[in-house]
Design a protein around this motif. Structure first.
Motif, PDB file in Angstrom:
ATOM      1  N   GLY A  87       0.819  -1.216   0.000  1.00 61.01           N
ATOM      2  CA  GLY A  87       0.000   0.000   0.000  1.00 61.01           C
ATOM      3  C   GLY A  87       0.845   1.254   0.000  1.00 61.01           C
ATOM      4  O   GLY A  87       0.585   2.199  -0.748  1.00 61.01           O
ATOM      5  N   TRP A  88       1.898   1.266   0.836  1.00 62.40           N
ATOM      6  CA  TRP A  88       2.755   2.443   0.909  1.00 62.40           C
ATOM      7  C   TRP A  88       3.516   2.669  -0.395  1.00 62.40           C
ATOM      8  O   TRP A  88       3.704   3.812  -0.824  1.00 62.40           O
ATOM      9  N   ILE A  89       3.935   1.576  -1.026  1.00 63.69           N
ATOM     10  CA  ILE A  89       4.714   1.700  -2.255  1.00 63.69           C
ATOM     11  C   ILE A  89       3.934   2.456  -3.317  1.00 63.69           C
ATOM     12  O   ILE A  89       4.441   3.396  -3.943  1.00 63.69           O
ATOM     13  N   LYS A  90       2.680   2.064  -3.536  1.00 59.04           N
ATOM     14  CA  LYS A  90       1.896   2.728  -4.580  1.00 59.04           C
ATOM     15  C   LYS A  90       1.592   4.177  -4.210  1.00 59.04           C
ATOM     16  O   LYS A  90       1.588   5.054  -5.074  1.00 59.04           O
ATOM     17  N   ALA A  91       1.365   4.419  -2.923  1.00 59.11           N
ATOM     18  CA  ALA A  91       1.124   5.798  -2.496  1.00 59.11           C
ATOM     19  C   ALA A  91       2.361   6.655  -2.710  1.00 59.11           C
ATOM     20  O   ALA A  91       2.285   7.774  -3.225  1.00 59.11           O
ATOM     21  N   GLU A  92       3.518   6.130  -2.331  1.00 61.69           N
ATOM     22  CA  GLU A  92       4.753   6.905  -2.446  1.00 61.69           C
ATOM     23  C   GLU A  92       5.205   7.054  -3.894  1.00 61.69           C
ATOM     24  O   GLU A  92       5.709   8.108  -4.288  1.00 61.69           O
ATOM     25  N   LEU A  93       5.040   6.006  -4.690  1.00 64.03           N
ATOM     26  CA  LEU A  93       5.459   6.081  -6.094  1.00 64.03           C
ATOM     27  C   LEU A  93       4.739   7.186  -6.836  1.00 64.03           C
ATOM     28  O   LEU A  93       5.339   7.947  -7.601  1.00 64.03           O
ATOM     29  N   PHE A  94       3.434   7.290  -6.620  1.00 64.33           N
ATOM     30  CA  PHE A  94       2.641   8.204  -7.444  1.00 64.33           C
ATOM     31  C   PHE A  94       2.328   9.527  -6.753  1.00 64.33           C
ATOM     32  O   PHE A  94       2.192  10.548  -7.417  1.00 64.33           O
ATOM     33  N   GLU A  95       2.224   9.531  -5.424  1.00 70.71           N
ATOM     34  CA  GLU A  95       1.899  10.771  -4.722  1.00 70.71           C
ATOM     35  C   GLU A  95       3.142  11.522  -4.265  1.00 70.71           C
ATOM     36  O   GLU A  95       3.159  12.751  -4.252  1.00 70.71           O
ATOM     37  N   ASP A  96       4.192  10.779  -3.884  1.00 69.59           N
ATOM     38  CA  ASP A  96       5.400  11.419  -3.355  1.00 69.59           C
ATOM     39  C   ASP A  96       6.481  11.585  -4.423  1.00 69.59           C
ATOM     40  O   ASP A  96       7.017  12.675  -4.609  1.00 69.59           O
ATOM     41  N   LEU A  97       6.800  10.497  -5.100  1.00 69.97           N
ATOM     42  CA  LEU A  97       7.897  10.536  -6.069  1.00 69.97           C
ATOM     43  C   LEU A  97       7.431  10.853  -7.487  1.00 69.97           C
ATOM     44  O   LEU A  97       8.235  11.062  -8.379  1.00 69.97           O
ATOM     45  N   HIS A  98       6.118  10.862  -7.694  1.00 66.02           N
ATOM     46  CA  HIS A  98       5.531  11.280  -8.968  1.00 66.02           C
ATOM     47  C   HIS A  98       6.090  10.492 -10.158  1.00 66.02           C
ATOM     48  O   HIS A  98       6.562  11.060 -11.138  1.00 66.02           O
ATOM     49  N   VAL A  99       6.048   9.171 -10.037  1.00 67.50           N
ATOM     50  CA  VAL A  99       6.460   8.312 -11.149  1.00 67.50           C
ATOM     51  C   VAL A  99       5.475   8.493 -12.302  1.00 67.50           C
ATOM     52  O   VAL A  99       4.267   8.348 -12.129  1.00 67.50           O
ATOM     53  N   THR A 100       5.969   8.826 -13.459  1.00 71.70           N
ATOM     54  CA  THR A 100       5.110   9.123 -14.612  1.00 71.70           C
ATOM     55  C   THR A 100       5.295   8.132 -15.753  1.00 71.70           C
ATOM     56  O   THR A 100       4.466   8.069 -16.654  1.00 71.70           O
ATOM     57  N   GLY A 101       6.386   7.399 -15.748  1.00 70.92           N
ATOM     58  CA  GLY A 101       6.657   6.501 -16.855  1.00 70.92           C
ATOM     59  C   GLY A 101       7.337   7.178 -18.022  1.00 70.92           C
ATOM     60  O   GLY A 101       7.633   6.539 -19.028  1.00 70.92           O
ATOM     61  N   GLU A 102       7.571   8.483 -17.906  1.00 75.22           N
ATOM     62  CA  GLU A 102       8.255   9.192 -18.993  1.00 75.22           C
ATOM     63  C   GLU A 102       9.708   8.753 -19.095  1.00 75.22           C
ATOM     64  O   GLU A 102      10.298   8.762 -20.176  1.00 75.22           O
TER      65      GLU A 102
END
Length: 287
Positions: free
Chosen positions: A230-245
Protein backbone atom coordinates in the motif's frame (compact mmCIF):
# COMPACT_ATOMS: atom_id res chain seq x y z
CA UNK A 1 -5.50 46.44 13.47
CA UNK A 2 -7.50 47.89 10.56
CA UNK A 3 -10.24 49.20 12.86
CA UNK A 4 -7.74 50.85 15.22
CA UNK A 5 -7.17 53.55 12.63
CA UNK A 6 -10.87 54.45 12.52
CA UNK A 7 -12.02 53.96 16.12
CA UNK A 8 -10.42 54.67 19.51
CA UNK A 9 -8.50 51.74 20.92
CA UNK A 10 -10.30 52.15 24.24
CA UNK A 11 -13.71 51.73 22.58
CA UNK A 12 -12.62 48.68 20.60
CA UNK A 13 -11.20 47.04 23.73
CA UNK A 14 -14.44 47.67 25.64
CA UNK A 15 -16.50 46.08 22.85
CA UNK A 16 -14.19 43.04 22.74
CA UNK A 17 -14.07 42.96 26.57
CA UNK A 18 -10.28 42.95 26.79
CA UNK A 19 -7.80 45.21 28.56
CA UNK A 20 -5.99 47.88 26.60
CA UNK A 21 -2.70 46.47 27.87
CA UNK A 22 -3.60 43.11 26.27
CA UNK A 23 -4.08 44.80 22.91
CA UNK A 24 -0.72 46.55 23.03
CA UNK A 25 0.97 43.36 24.22
CA UNK A 26 -0.51 41.48 21.26
CA UNK A 27 0.54 44.27 18.92
CA UNK A 28 4.07 44.20 20.30
CA UNK A 29 4.31 40.41 19.83
CA UNK A 30 3.00 40.75 16.29
CA UNK A 31 5.66 43.28 15.41
CA UNK A 32 8.46 41.56 17.33
CA UNK A 33 7.71 37.84 17.60
CA UNK A 34 9.63 35.81 20.15
CA UNK A 35 12.34 33.32 19.20
CA UNK A 36 9.93 30.52 20.06
CA UNK A 37 7.29 31.88 17.70
CA UNK A 38 9.81 32.34 14.90
CA UNK A 39 11.02 28.76 15.36
CA UNK A 40 7.47 27.46 15.26
CA UNK A 41 6.75 29.36 12.04
CA UNK A 42 9.98 28.11 10.43
CA UNK A 43 9.39 24.52 11.56
CA UNK A 44 5.80 24.59 10.34
CA UNK A 45 7.03 25.81 6.96
CA UNK A 46 9.58 22.96 6.93
CA UNK A 47 6.82 20.39 7.58
CA UNK A 48 4.75 21.96 4.80
CA UNK A 49 7.72 21.65 2.44
CA UNK A 50 8.18 17.96 3.28
CA UNK A 51 4.45 17.32 3.03
CA UNK A 52 4.55 18.58 -0.55
CA UNK A 53 7.29 16.03 -1.27
CA UNK A 54 5.69 13.16 0.68
CA UNK A 55 1.93 13.82 0.94
CA UNK A 56 1.09 10.18 1.72
CA UNK A 57 2.69 10.34 5.19
CA UNK A 58 1.56 11.74 8.54
CA UNK A 59 3.32 13.93 11.09
CA UNK A 60 5.32 11.17 12.80
CA UNK A 61 6.91 9.94 9.57
CA UNK A 62 7.54 13.50 8.37
CA UNK A 63 9.19 14.29 11.69
CA UNK A 64 11.43 11.23 11.37
CA UNK A 65 12.32 12.08 7.78
CA UNK A 66 13.21 15.68 8.69
CA UNK A 67 15.40 14.39 11.51
CA UNK A 68 17.08 11.93 9.14
CA UNK A 69 17.76 14.57 6.47
CA UNK A 70 18.56 17.63 8.58
CA UNK A 71 19.41 16.40 12.07
CA UNK A 72 16.61 18.55 13.54
CA UNK A 73 15.12 16.74 16.56
CA UNK A 74 11.51 17.61 17.41
CA UNK A 75 9.01 15.79 19.61
CA UNK A 76 6.02 14.10 18.01
CA UNK A 77 3.50 16.34 19.86
CA UNK A 78 5.35 19.41 18.57
CA UNK A 79 5.41 17.94 15.06
CA UNK A 80 1.66 17.32 15.30
CA UNK A 81 1.17 20.93 16.37
CA UNK A 82 3.15 22.19 13.35
CA UNK A 83 1.18 19.98 10.96
CA UNK A 84 -2.13 20.97 12.51
CA UNK A 85 -1.26 24.65 12.16
CA UNK A 86 -0.57 24.21 8.44
CA UNK A 87 -3.47 21.82 7.77
CA UNK A 88 -1.24 18.84 6.90
CA UNK A 89 -2.99 15.47 6.64
CA UNK A 90 -1.85 12.18 5.15
CA UNK A 91 -3.44 11.39 1.78
CA UNK A 92 -2.87 7.63 2.12
CA UNK A 93 -5.86 5.28 2.13
CA UNK A 94 -6.74 3.20 5.18
CA UNK A 95 -7.59 -0.46 4.80
CA UNK A 96 -10.27 -2.35 6.68
CA UNK A 97 -9.67 -5.55 8.59
CA UNK A 98 -10.79 -8.75 6.86
CA UNK A 99 -11.95 -11.91 8.61
CA UNK A 100 -9.35 -14.74 8.52
CA UNK A 101 -9.91 -17.55 6.04
CA UNK A 102 -9.11 -21.25 6.14
CA UNK A 103 -5.50 -22.47 6.47
CA UNK A 104 -3.70 -24.03 3.51
CA UNK A 105 -3.18 -27.78 3.66
CA UNK A 106 0.13 -27.83 1.74
CA UNK A 107 2.26 -25.33 3.72
CA UNK A 108 1.53 -24.26 7.31
CA UNK A 109 1.49 -20.63 8.41
CA UNK A 110 4.72 -20.47 10.40
CA UNK A 111 4.24 -16.79 11.22
CA UNK A 112 1.42 -17.79 13.57
CA UNK A 113 3.92 -19.68 15.72
CA UNK A 114 5.24 -16.36 17.09
CA UNK A 115 8.78 -17.02 15.90
CA UNK A 116 11.66 -14.98 17.30
CA UNK A 117 13.30 -13.13 14.41
CA UNK A 118 16.67 -11.95 15.73
CA UNK A 119 18.74 -11.38 12.60
CA UNK A 120 18.80 -10.93 8.82
CA UNK A 121 17.52 -13.51 6.32
CA UNK A 122 15.65 -15.55 8.94
CA UNK A 123 12.20 -14.76 7.56
CA UNK A 124 11.44 -13.33 4.11
CA UNK A 125 7.94 -12.25 3.07
CA UNK A 126 6.84 -11.90 -0.54
CA UNK A 127 3.91 -10.61 -2.53
CA UNK A 128 3.01 -9.09 -5.89
CA UNK A 129 1.45 -5.67 -6.39
CA UNK A 130 0.05 -4.28 -9.65
CA UNK A 131 -0.23 -0.73 -10.99
CA UNK A 132 -0.77 1.12 -14.25
CA UNK A 133 1.40 3.88 -15.75
CA UNK A 134 0.28 5.63 -18.96
CA UNK A 135 -2.21 2.83 -19.57
CA UNK A 136 0.49 0.14 -19.32
CA UNK A 137 -0.13 -2.56 -16.73
CA UNK A 138 2.79 -3.61 -14.51
CA UNK A 139 3.29 -6.33 -11.92
CA UNK A 140 5.97 -5.88 -9.25
CA UNK A 141 7.02 -8.85 -7.13
CA UNK A 142 8.85 -8.04 -3.90
CA UNK A 143 10.88 -10.07 -1.41
CA UNK A 144 11.32 -8.31 1.94
CA UNK A 145 13.34 -9.28 5.01
CA UNK A 146 10.84 -9.19 7.88
CA UNK A 147 13.65 -8.51 10.35
CA UNK A 148 14.39 -4.98 9.12
CA UNK A 149 11.81 -4.42 6.34
CA UNK A 150 14.53 -4.25 3.69
CA UNK A 151 13.47 -5.11 0.15
CA UNK A 152 16.23 -7.53 -0.77
CA UNK A 153 15.02 -8.48 -4.24
CA UNK A 154 12.36 -7.46 -6.73
CA UNK A 155 11.26 -8.08 -10.31
CA UNK A 156 9.03 -6.06 -12.64
CA UNK A 157 7.05 -7.11 -15.71
CA UNK A 158 4.47 -5.51 -18.00
CA UNK A 159 3.05 -8.94 -18.82
CA UNK A 160 -0.08 -9.84 -16.89
CA UNK A 161 0.40 -12.99 -14.81
CA UNK A 162 4.11 -13.23 -15.63
CA UNK A 163 5.46 -16.09 -13.48
CA UNK A 164 9.06 -15.08 -14.12
CA UNK A 165 8.84 -12.07 -11.79
CA UNK A 166 8.42 -14.51 -8.90
CA UNK A 167 11.18 -16.84 -10.14
CA UNK A 168 13.63 -14.04 -10.94
CA UNK A 169 13.05 -12.43 -7.56
CA UNK A 170 13.54 -15.80 -5.86
CA UNK A 171 16.76 -16.40 -7.80
CA UNK A 172 18.18 -13.06 -6.60
CA UNK A 173 17.09 -13.93 -3.06
CA UNK A 174 18.91 -17.27 -3.21
CA UNK A 175 22.07 -15.59 -4.52
CA UNK A 176 22.01 -13.12 -1.63
CA UNK A 177 21.34 -15.89 0.86
CA UNK A 178 24.34 -17.85 -0.39
CA UNK A 179 26.52 -14.74 -0.28
CA UNK A 180 25.61 -14.12 3.36
CA UNK A 181 26.00 -17.80 4.27
CA UNK A 182 22.61 -17.61 5.94
CA UNK A 183 21.20 -20.73 7.61
CA UNK A 184 17.59 -21.86 7.28
CA UNK A 185 15.26 -19.20 5.93
CA UNK A 186 11.48 -19.10 6.13
CA UNK A 187 9.78 -17.69 3.03
CA UNK A 188 6.22 -16.56 3.71
CA UNK A 189 3.72 -15.82 0.94
CA UNK A 190 0.03 -15.98 0.12
CA UNK A 191 -1.65 -18.89 -1.68
CA UNK A 192 -1.11 -17.48 -5.17
CA UNK A 193 -0.80 -19.92 -8.05
CA UNK A 194 2.90 -19.25 -8.61
CA UNK A 195 3.80 -19.55 -4.93
CA UNK A 196 1.90 -22.88 -4.89
CA UNK A 197 3.44 -24.17 -8.12
CA UNK A 198 5.83 -27.13 -8.27
CA UNK A 199 8.46 -25.15 -10.20
CA UNK A 200 8.63 -22.50 -7.49
CA UNK A 201 8.68 -24.90 -4.54
CA UNK A 202 11.20 -27.29 -6.09
CA UNK A 203 13.81 -24.50 -5.79
CA UNK A 204 13.40 -24.00 -2.05
CA UNK A 205 14.64 -27.14 -0.21
CA UNK A 206 18.03 -27.23 -1.97
CA UNK A 207 18.84 -23.77 -0.56
CA UNK A 208 17.59 -24.25 3.00
CA UNK A 209 14.34 -22.35 2.47
CA UNK A 210 11.13 -23.45 4.22
CA UNK A 211 7.85 -22.29 2.71
CA UNK A 212 5.13 -20.75 4.88
CA UNK A 213 1.71 -19.61 3.61
CA UNK A 214 -1.07 -17.31 4.77
CA UNK A 215 -4.58 -18.61 5.27
CA UNK A 216 -6.86 -18.28 2.27
CA UNK A 217 -8.27 -14.77 1.83
CA UNK A 218 -6.38 -13.49 4.89
CA UNK A 219 -4.01 -10.68 3.90
CA UNK A 220 -3.48 -9.84 7.58
CA UNK A 221 -1.42 -13.03 7.87
CA UNK A 222 1.16 -11.21 5.75
CA UNK A 223 0.40 -7.81 7.24
CA UNK A 224 3.89 -6.32 6.88
CA UNK A 225 4.06 -7.08 3.16
CA UNK A 226 0.48 -5.91 2.54
CA UNK A 227 1.23 -2.64 4.31
CA UNK A 228 4.38 -2.12 2.24
CA UNK A 229 2.41 -2.76 -0.97
CA UNK A 230 0.00 0.00 0.00
CA UNK A 231 2.76 2.44 0.91
CA UNK A 232 4.71 1.70 -2.25
CA UNK A 233 1.90 2.73 -4.58
CA UNK A 234 1.12 5.80 -2.50
CA UNK A 235 4.75 6.91 -2.45
CA UNK A 236 5.46 6.08 -6.09
CA UNK A 237 2.64 8.20 -7.44
CA UNK A 238 1.90 10.77 -4.72
CA UNK A 239 5.40 11.42 -3.36
CA UNK A 240 7.90 10.54 -6.07
CA UNK A 241 5.53 11.28 -8.97
CA UNK A 242 6.46 8.31 -11.15
CA UNK A 243 5.11 9.12 -14.61
CA UNK A 244 6.66 6.50 -16.85
CA UNK A 245 8.25 9.19 -18.99
CA UNK A 246 11.64 7.81 -17.96
CA UNK A 247 12.64 4.16 -17.87
CA UNK A 248 10.10 2.55 -15.52
CA UNK A 249 12.52 -0.19 -14.42
CA UNK A 250 15.04 2.45 -13.32
CA UNK A 251 12.35 4.45 -11.54
CA UNK A 252 11.34 1.35 -9.59
CA UNK A 253 14.97 0.52 -8.78
CA UNK A 254 15.54 4.10 -7.62
CA UNK A 255 12.49 3.81 -5.38
CA UNK A 256 13.75 0.54 -3.87
CA UNK A 257 17.03 2.30 -3.06
CA UNK A 258 15.08 5.16 -1.47
CA UNK A 259 12.98 2.66 0.50
CA UNK A 260 16.01 0.84 1.88
CA UNK A 261 18.37 3.75 2.45
CA UNK A 262 16.40 6.99 2.91
CA UNK A 263 12.93 6.06 4.16
CA UNK A 264 12.55 5.92 7.98
CA UNK A 265 10.32 3.09 9.21
CA UNK A 266 8.01 3.25 12.23
CA UNK A 267 8.62 -0.42 13.11
CA UNK A 268 12.38 0.29 13.27
CA UNK A 269 11.93 3.31 15.56
CA UNK A 270 12.25 5.52 12.48
CA UNK A 271 15.58 4.17 11.34
CA UNK A 272 15.97 3.19 7.71
CA UNK A 273 16.35 -0.54 6.95
CA UNK A 274 19.98 0.05 5.99
CA UNK A 275 20.72 1.95 9.22
CA UNK A 276 19.09 -0.80 11.27
CA UNK A 277 21.29 -3.44 9.61
CA UNK A 278 24.44 -1.36 10.04
CA UNK A 279 23.79 -0.87 13.76
CA UNK A 280 23.17 -4.61 14.11
CA UNK A 281 26.49 -5.58 12.54
CA UNK A 282 28.32 -2.91 14.55
CA UNK A 283 26.91 -4.44 17.72
CA UNK A 284 27.90 -7.94 16.60
CA UNK A 285 31.46 -6.83 15.83
CA UNK A 286 31.83 -5.02 19.15
CA UNK A 287 30.63 -8.00 21.16
Amino acid sequence: MELSGEFPIKLLCEIMQINRSSFYLWKSKLSNPSRRTKDFINNSALFAEYHIKYPSHGYRWLNAKICLDTGLILSDPYAHKCCKATGIKSTAKHYKYKKPGNPLRTFPNLLLSEMNISGPMQCIVSDMTAFTVHGIYYELTLYMDLWNNEIISHALSSKRGDKMTYINGLTDLIALKNKMNACETILHSDQGSVYSSKKFNDLLPAYGIVHSMSRAGTPTDNAAMEAINGWIKAELFEDLHVTGENNIEKEISDYISFFNEQRPAYSLKYLTPRQYKEYYFQTINVS
